[in-house]
Design a protein around this motif. Structure first.
Motif, short mmCIF file in Angstrom:
data_model
loop_
_atom_site.label_atom_id
_atom_site.label_comp_id
_atom_site.label_asym_id
_atom_site.label_seq_id
_atom_site.Cartn_x
_atom_site.Cartn_y
_atom_site.Cartn_z
N ASN A 8 0.80 -1.22 0.00
CA ASN A 8 0.00 0.00 0.00
C ASN A 8 0.84 1.28 0.00
N SER A 9 1.90 1.30 0.76
CA SER A 9 2.70 2.52 0.89
C SER A 9 3.75 2.66 -0.20
N LYS A 10 4.11 1.55 -0.84
CA LYS A 10 5.07 1.51 -1.96
C LYS A 10 6.51 1.79 -1.56
N TYR A 11 6.83 1.78 -0.26
CA TYR A 11 8.23 1.96 0.15
C TYR A 11 9.01 0.69 -0.19
N GLU A 12 10.27 0.88 -0.61
CA GLU A 12 11.13 -0.24 -0.98
C GLU A 12 12.15 -0.51 0.12
N PHE A 13 12.37 -1.79 0.36
CA PHE A 13 13.33 -2.24 1.37
C PHE A 13 14.27 -3.25 0.73
N VAL A 14 15.50 -3.29 1.22
CA VAL A 14 16.49 -4.25 0.75
C VAL A 14 16.83 -5.21 1.89
N LYS A 15 16.90 -6.50 1.57
CA LYS A 15 17.20 -7.51 2.59
C LYS A 15 18.67 -7.39 2.98
N VAL A 16 18.91 -7.25 4.29
CA VAL A 16 20.27 -7.14 4.79
C VAL A 16 20.63 -8.27 5.75
N GLY A 17 19.65 -9.10 6.11
CA GLY A 17 19.96 -10.18 7.03
C GLY A 17 18.78 -11.09 7.30
N ARG A 18 19.07 -12.10 8.11
CA ARG A 18 18.02 -13.02 8.55
C ARG A 18 18.31 -13.44 9.98
N LYS A 124 11.46 8.64 10.71
CA LYS A 124 10.28 8.63 11.59
C LYS A 124 9.01 8.87 10.78
N SER A 125 9.05 9.79 9.85
CA SER A 125 7.88 10.08 9.02
C SER A 125 7.53 8.90 8.13
N ILE A 126 8.52 8.22 7.58
CA ILE A 126 8.26 7.05 6.73
C ILE A 126 7.60 5.96 7.57
N GLU A 127 8.14 5.70 8.77
CA GLU A 127 7.54 4.68 9.64
C GLU A 127 6.07 5.02 9.91
N HIS A 128 5.78 6.25 10.28
CA HIS A 128 4.40 6.65 10.58
C HIS A 128 3.51 6.54 9.34
N ASP A 129 4.03 6.89 8.19
CA ASP A 129 3.26 6.78 6.95
C ASP A 129 2.92 5.32 6.67
N ILE A 130 3.89 4.44 6.83
CA ILE A 130 3.66 3.01 6.62
C ILE A 130 2.59 2.49 7.58
N LEU A 131 2.67 2.89 8.84
CA LEU A 131 1.71 2.41 9.82
C LEU A 131 0.28 2.86 9.54
N GLN A 132 0.13 3.95 8.79
CA GLN A 132 -1.20 4.42 8.46
C GLN A 132 -1.87 3.59 7.37
N VAL A 133 -1.08 2.94 6.51
CA VAL A 133 -1.69 2.27 5.35
C VAL A 133 -1.39 0.78 5.24
N GLU A 134 -0.46 0.27 6.02
CA GLU A 134 -0.14 -1.16 5.99
C GLU A 134 -0.73 -1.82 7.23
N ASN A 139 2.77 -4.67 14.78
CA ASN A 139 2.70 -3.24 15.13
C ASN A 139 1.34 -2.94 15.76
N LYS A 140 1.13 -3.40 16.96
CA LYS A 140 -0.17 -3.22 17.60
C LYS A 140 -0.30 -1.88 18.31
N ARG A 141 0.73 -1.39 18.96
CA ARG A 141 0.57 -0.18 19.77
C ARG A 141 0.51 1.09 18.94
N ASN A 142 0.90 1.04 17.68
CA ASN A 142 0.85 2.21 16.81
C ASN A 142 -0.41 2.17 15.95
N ALA A 143 -1.54 2.38 16.61
CA ALA A 143 -2.81 2.36 15.88
C ALA A 143 -2.86 3.54 14.91
#
Length: 162
Positions: A8-18, A124-134, A139-143
């Motif tokens: 939904n948010s269209k942010y891209e992430f790269v895998k750096v570990g497991r 911080k803004s990206i995290e909040h944006d993601i939490l609004q649409v994903e 992520n329970k406490r960040n309604a």
């Protein structure tokens, strides 16, 4: 490198570990009790520990389950004594890995924007944006935040001299 784009948010992430079970548990003392840390973050490169302020994503069997951000380094937020994980979601990670699931760790590909000819980190803004649409189950406490009625400074002509 493996990448993932949030639906939904269209942010891209790269895998750096497991996350992997450690060969030997790390003995720790937490809140006055002896405990053991049994999970490590296996990074694709050790220098990843030093990546500064960023947004991270945890996936379980390829499905995004948790997003967060940190302000110093990956190492200071997630790791203790080498690559042992030390995070409030560690018990969930241990549970998933112990059940045979693959738990991967990603970092956002880009957390900077240009403002006034300077790069500004907006993790911080990206995290909040993601939490609004994903819908991320860990992520329970960040309604979602109700922004109805919220105004911008620019809405007040008398403040900005318009």
């Amino acid at each position: 490198m493996e990448t993932i784009t949030l639906e939904n948010s269209k942010y891209e992430f790269v895998k750096v570990g497991r996350f992997v079970k450690s060969k030997a548990p790390l003995k720790v003392r937490f809140e006055g009790r002896d405990d053991e840390v049994t999970m490590e973050l296996e990074l694709c490169h050790e220098d990843i520990k030093k990546v500064g302020e960023c947004v991270y994503l945890v996936t379980v069997d390829g499905v995004p389950v948790y997003v967060g951000e940190y302000s110093r380094t990956l190492e200071s937020r997630w790791l203790r004594s080498g690559n042992y994980i030390w995070h409030n979601k560690d018990l969930l990670i241990v549970e998933e890995v112990d059940s045979g699931k693959r738990v991967d760790f990603y970092l956002a590909k880009n957390v900077y924007v240009m403002i006034n000819e300077r790069e500004v980190n907006i993790s911080k803004s990206i995290e909040h944006d993601i939490l609004q649409v994903e819908n991320l189950p860990w992520n329970k406490r960040n309604a979602k935040v109700d922004v109805s009625g919220v105004r911008r400074v620019s809405d007040f002509d008398f403040l900005i001299g318009a």
